[in-house]
Design a protein around this motif. Structure first.
Motif, PDB file in Angstrom:
ATOM      1  N   GLU A 197       0.818  -1.211   0.000  1.00  0.00           N
ATOM      2  CA  GLU A 197       0.000   0.000   0.000  1.00  0.00           C
ATOM      3  C   GLU A 197       0.851   1.259   0.000  1.00  0.00           C
ATOM      4  OE1 GLU A 197      -3.752   1.974   2.482  1.00  0.00           O
ATOM      5  OE2 GLU A 197      -2.740   0.179   3.235  1.00  0.00           O
ATOM      6  N   GLN A 198       1.991   1.243   0.690  1.00  0.00           N
ATOM      7  CA  GLN A 198       2.845   2.421   0.800  1.00  0.00           C
ATOM      8  C   GLN A 198       4.154   2.287   0.014  1.00  0.00           C
ATOM      9  OE1 GLN A 198       1.946   5.330   2.380  1.00  0.00           O
ATOM     10  NE2 GLN A 198      -0.044   4.282   2.514  1.00  0.00           N
ATOM     11  N   HIS A 212      -1.464  -4.456  -4.008  1.00  0.00           N
ATOM     12  CA  HIS A 212      -2.438  -4.020  -3.002  1.00  0.00           C
ATOM     13  C   HIS A 212      -3.509  -3.155  -3.678  1.00  0.00           C
ATOM     14  CE1 HIS A 212      -4.141  -1.921   0.477  1.00  0.00           C
ATOM     15  NE2 HIS A 212      -3.663  -2.935   1.224  1.00  0.00           N
ATOM     16  N   PRO A 213      -4.787  -3.318  -3.285  1.00  0.00           N
ATOM     17  CA  PRO A 213      -5.861  -2.564  -3.948  1.00  0.00           C
ATOM     18  C   PRO A 213      -5.666  -1.056  -3.925  1.00  0.00           C
ATOM     19  CG  PRO A 213      -6.775  -4.318  -2.580  1.00  0.00           C
ATOM     20  CD  PRO A 213      -5.314  -4.267  -2.291  1.00  0.00           C
ATOM     21  N   ARG A 214      -4.914  -0.521  -2.920  1.00  0.00           N
ATOM     22  CA  ARG A 214      -4.723   0.929  -2.811  1.00  0.00           C
ATOM     23  C   ARG A 214      -3.288   1.334  -3.129  1.00  0.00           C
ATOM     24  NH1 ARG A 214      -8.602   3.786  -0.456  1.00  0.00           N
ATOM     25  NH2 ARG A 214      -7.090   5.341   0.286  1.00  0.00           N
ATOM     26  N   HIS A 251      -2.986   4.611  -5.072  1.00  0.00           N
ATOM     27  CA  HIS A 251      -3.637   5.800  -4.526  1.00  0.00           C
ATOM     28  C   HIS A 251      -2.607   6.832  -4.087  1.00  0.00           C
ATOM     29  CE1 HIS A 251      -8.015   4.728  -4.180  1.00  0.00           C
ATOM     30  NE2 HIS A 251      -7.494   3.539  -4.502  1.00  0.00           N
ATOM     31  N   GLN A 287      -0.911   8.827  -7.882  1.00  0.00           N
ATOM     32  CA  GLN A 287      -1.913   9.061  -8.922  1.00  0.00           C
ATOM     33  C   GLN A 287      -1.377   9.861 -10.097  1.00  0.00           C
ATOM     34  OE1 GLN A 287      -5.649  10.531  -7.372  1.00  0.00           O
ATOM     35  NE2 GLN A 287      -5.474   9.309  -5.494  1.00  0.00           N
ATOM     36  N   ARG A 328     -10.538  -2.620 -10.082  1.00  0.00           N
ATOM     37  CA  ARG A 328     -10.293  -1.191 -10.240  1.00  0.00           C
ATOM     38  C   ARG A 328      -8.960  -0.749  -9.629  1.00  0.00           C
ATOM     39  NH1 ARG A 328     -15.646  -1.836  -8.902  1.00  0.00           N
ATOM     40  NH2 ARG A 328     -17.161  -1.168 -10.497  1.00  0.00           N
ATOM     41  N   VAL A 329      -7.975  -1.614  -9.628  1.00  0.00           N
ATOM     42  CA  VAL A 329      -6.688  -1.267  -9.017  1.00  0.00           C
ATOM     43  C   VAL A 329      -6.018  -0.104  -9.733  1.00  0.00           C
ATOM     44  CG1 VAL A 329      -5.362  -2.918 -10.394  1.00  0.00           C
ATOM     45  CG2 VAL A 329      -4.522  -2.236  -8.128  1.00  0.00           C
ATOM     46  N   THR A 356      -7.730   2.354 -11.351  1.00  0.00           N
ATOM     47  CA  THR A 356      -8.685   3.447 -11.510  1.00  0.00           C
ATOM     48  C   THR A 356      -8.156   4.796 -11.023  1.00  0.00           C
ATOM     49  OG1 THR A 356     -10.548   1.914 -11.381  1.00  0.00           O
ATOM     50  CG2 THR A 356     -11.013   4.231 -10.921  1.00  0.00           C
ATOM     51  N   PRO A 357      -7.363   4.864  -9.928  1.00  0.00           N
ATOM     52  CA  PRO A 357      -6.846   6.179  -9.498  1.00  0.00           C
ATOM     53  C   PRO A 357      -5.930   6.847 -10.524  1.00  0.00           C
ATOM     54  CG  PRO A 357      -6.633   4.563  -7.734  1.00  0.00           C
ATOM     55  CD  PRO A 357      -6.997   3.801  -8.963  1.00  0.00           C
TER      56      PRO A 357
END
Length: 597
Positions: A71-72, A94-96, A99, A102, A120-121, A123-124
Motif C-alpha cells: 500500500e505504501q 495491493h488494492p490501494r 492511490h 496518482q 479497479r486497481v 482506476t486512481p
C-alpha cells in the motif's frame, strides 16, 4: 556579542541540517541513479528502496525479489511519472497501491507472475498513458480492470494466457493508439470488442488461435494503420471485412488456414504499404482481389497451394519494390502479363516453385528489376529474349533447374549483370550449347558458380565444366553443317542406309555421289558417340562405331572395372607370394647358421 552568538548558532544549525538535506539525494547501494532516473537490480530487493532521490521521475526495478506492491511502496515519490517492475515474480498488487502515486503516466509490470488483479486497481491513475502487463499469467480479465483509464494511449497484454475477452473490456479507452493482444490463446473475439477504439492506430492479434473473424469487427477502426493477424487458425474471411480500414498501411494474414479469399477483399485500402498472405493453403484467387494500392512496396505470397494466379493480380500495385512469390510447390504457370504494371519493382523471387516454361514477354516491362530469383524450379528451356528488357538486373539465379542448354545471346542485353548462378542443371555439352559456352568463357566473372556448372551428357563429357569446353571441340558441328549444306546438295544425295553387323558395333553406309566432298575424321550422327572409323570406297562411306545405348555402355564399363580389379588382385597376390618366399628363405638361412658344423 549577541550578533556573534546568533551567527555561530546559524553555522551550527546549518552543519547539523546539511546531512539531512543531502541524504535524500543519496543513491541506494543496489541502484544506479542518473539525473532523475533510478535503476535498481538485485534479488535482495523485497520492496522499493527507501530514501530515493527526491527528484526521481523514472524508477526501474528489474530481477528483484519483490512479490507484492504494498500500500505504501510508492509513497513519498511525488515527482515519479514512470514506474517499471519487471522479471521479479510479482504476484499481486495491493488494492490501494496506486492511490499514493496518482500522477503516474506509465506503469510497466512485464514478465511477472500476475494472474489476477484487484478490482479497479488502476482506476486512481486517471492520467495514465502507458500500461504494460505482457508476459504474465492472465487467463481472464475482469470487465472493470481498465475502468477510468480515459487517457490511456498504449496497452500491452501480449504473452499471457488470455482466452475469450469480455466484449466491453476496452469501453472508455477512446484515446488508445496501440493495443497488443498477441501470443495469447484467444479463439474468438466479440464482434463489438473494438467499437470504442476509434483512435486506435496499431492492433496486434498475432499468434493466437482465432478461427474466424466476425463481420464488422473492424468497422469503427477508421484510423488503424497496422493490423497483424498472422499465425492464427483463420479459415475464412467475411466479405468486405477490411473495407473500413482506409488508412491501413500494414496487414499480415500469413500462417493461417485460408483456402480462398472473397472477391474485392483488399479494395478501399489506398494507403497500403505491406501485405503478407504467405503460408496459407490457398487454392485459387479471385480475378477481382486487389484495389488501388499505389504505395505498396512489399507483398509476400508464398508457401501456398496455388497452381496459377489471375493475370491482373499485381496490376494495382505500381509502387511495389519487393515481390516474394516463391515456395509454391504447385505453381506451374504464370500469365504472360502478370508483371505488366510494376515499373518500380527491384526484387522478384520466383524460386522453389514448379515452373516449367516462361512466356517470352513475362519480364519485358520490369525495367528497374535488380534481382531475379528463378532457382529451384523445373525450367527445361528459356526463350532467347526472356531477359531482354532487364537492363538493370544485377543478379539472376537459375541454379537447380532442368536446363540443358541456353542461347548464346540470352544475356547480351543485361549489361549490369554481375551475379549469375547456373549450377545443378543437367547441361548437355553437345552442339546446341556451343554459343553459350563461348559466352561463359567471355564472362567468367559473371558466372559466380562456374566451377560447378558441369556437363551431364554426353557420357564422354560427364562432369567436365561447361566453361572448360573450347571452341575447337565443336568443329564437328561445323563439319556436320558443311556436309549437309555445302557439299551435299539435296539433288545429289541418295538415301543412306544402316545395317547392324554385330551386337557390339554397327556400320553406317552413306552414299556420296559428289566425289569432291570433304569428310572429316570424326562424324557425329544425331549426337551419337565420337568413337568412329570410316573408309571411303567407290563413292560410299563406311562408318563403324560403338553403340551408345546405356546397357552396352554399362556392360563395357563393368568389364573395364573388372579387369582393373583383377589386375590389382594379381599384383597384390604376387607381392604376397614374394613376401612369403622371402620369409621362408630367411628362416632357412637362420636355421643353417644355428646348426653346428
Amino acid at each position: 556579542m549577541d550578533s556573534y552568538f546568533r551567527g555561530t548558532s546559524w553555522i551550527i544549525l546549518l552543519l547539523f541540517t546539511l546531512p539531512h538535506l543531502g541524504c535524500s539525494d543519496v543513491c541506494p547501494s543496489s541502484c544506479i541513479c542518473k539525473g532523475g532516473a533510478v535503476h535498481c537490480v538485485g534479488y535482495a530487493l523485497t520492496d522499493i528502496p527507501k530514501h530515493l532521490p527526491l527528484h526521481t521521475y523514472l524508477l526501474l526495478l528489474d530481477r528483484t525479489n519483490m512479490h507484492v506492491v504494498k500500500e505504501q511502496s510508492l509513497a513519498n515519490l511525488d515527482l515519479m511519472l514512470r514506474f517499471s517492475l519487471t522479471q521479479s515474480h510479482l504476484r499481486t498488487i495491493h488494492p490501494r497501491a496506486f492511490h499514493v502515486a496518482q500522477q503516474l503516466k506509465s506503469v510497466k509490470l512485464s514478465y511477472n507472475d500476475l494472474s489476477t488483479l484487484p478490482a479497479r486497481v488502476f482506476t486512481p491513475l486517471t492520467t495514465l498513458e502507458q500500461l504494460h502487463l505482457n508476459g504474465n499469467q492472465f487467463e481472464t480479465l475482469s470487465p472493470d480492470m481498465l475502468e477510468g483509464l480515459v487517457e490511456l494511449l498504449d496497452l500491452d497484454l501480449s504473452r499471457n494466457k488470455l482466452g475469450n475477452l469480455p466484449s466491453d473490456i476496452f469501453d472508455g479507452l477512446t484515446k488508445l493508439n496501440f493495443l497488443n493482444l498477441g501470443r495469447n490463446s484467444m479463439t474468438t473475439l466479440p464482434p463489438n470488442i473494438f467499437h470504442s477504439l476509434t483512435e486506435l492506430q496499431q492492433l496486434m492479434i498475432y499468434n493466437n488461435e482465432l478461427e474466424v473473424l466476425e463481420a464488422g469487427i473492424f468497422d469503427q477502426l477508421v484510423n488503424l494503420e497496422e493490423l497483424k493477424l498472422h499465425h492464427n487458425q483463420i479459415t475464412s474471411l467475411p466479405p468486405q471485412v477490411f473495407w473500413s480500414l482506409r488508412n491501413l498501411k500494414i496487414l499480415t494474414l500469413s500462417s493461417n488456414r485460408l483456402t480462398a479469399i472473397p472477391d474485392k477483399t483488399f479494395y478501399n485500402m489506398p494507403m497500403m504499404t505491406k501485405l503478407t498472405m504467405y503460408n496459407n493453403p490457398l487454392l485459387s484467387l479471385p480475378d477481382q482481389l486487389m484495389g488501388h494500392m499505389p504505395d505498396i512496396n512489399e507483398f509476400y505470397l508464398y508457401a501456398t497451394n496455388l497452381s496459377t494466379v489471375p493475370g491482373n493480380l499485381f496490376a494495382n500495385m505500381s509502387g511495389l519494390l519487393t515481390l516474394n512469390f516463391h515456395l509454391n510447390e504447385w505453381l506451374s504457370e504464370l500469365p504472360s502479363d502478370l508483371f505488366c504494371c510494376l515499373p518500380n519493382l527491384h526484387k522478384l523471387s520466383l524460386k522453389s516453385n514448379k515452373l516449367v516454361h516462361l512466356h517470352p514477354q513475362l519480364f519485358s516491362r520490369l525495367t528497374t528489376l535488380g534481382i531475379l530469383l528463378l532457382n529451384d524450379n523445373k525450367l527445361q528451356s528459356l526463350p532467347g529474349n526472356i531477359f531482354q528488357g532487364l537492363g538493370q538486373v544485377r543478379t539472376i539465379d537459375l541454379h537447380h533447374n532442368r536446363l540443358m542448354s541456353l542461347p548464346g545471346d540470352i544475356f547480351l542485353s543485361n549489361k549490369a549483370l554481375t551475379n549469375l548462378t547456373l549450377s545443378d542443371n543437367p547441361w548437355s555439352c553437345t552442339c546446341s550449347i556451343r554459343s553459350f559456352t563461348k559466352w561463359i568463357r567471355q564472362n567468367e566473372r559473371v558466372v559466380v558458380d562456374r566451377d560447378d556448372v558441369l556437363c551431364h551428357s554426353p557420357v564422354y563429357q560427364l562432369l567436365r565444366t561447361v566453361a572448360s569446353l573450347s571452341d575447337d571441340e565443336f568443329n564437328f558441328c561445323d563439319a556436320k553443317t558443311s556436309l549437309t549444306q555445302n557439299y551435299l546438295p539435296e539433288s545429289t544425295v541418295t538415301p543412306f542406309h544402316t545395317s547392324a553387323t554385330t551386337t557390339t558395333n554397327k556400320t553406317l553406309i552413306i552414299s556420296l555421289s559428289h566425289k569432291s566432298a570433304t569428310f572429316y575424321d570424326t562424324l557425329v550422327i544425331e549426337q551419337g558417340p565420337d568413337f568412329v572409323h570410316h573408309n571411303l570406297h567407290n563413292g560410299w562411306v563406311y562408318v563403324w562405331f560403338l553403340p551408345s545405348d546405356t546397357s552396352s555402355t554399362g556392360f563395357l564399363m563393368f568389364c573395364h572395372i573388372f579387369l582393373v580389379a583383377t589386375g590389382l588382385f594379381l599384383i597384390l597376390a604376387a607381392m604376397y607370394s614374394m613376401y612369403c618366399l622371402s620369409k621362408a628363405m630367411y628362416e632357412l638361412k637362420a636355421e643353417s647358421a644355428s646348426t653346428p658344423e
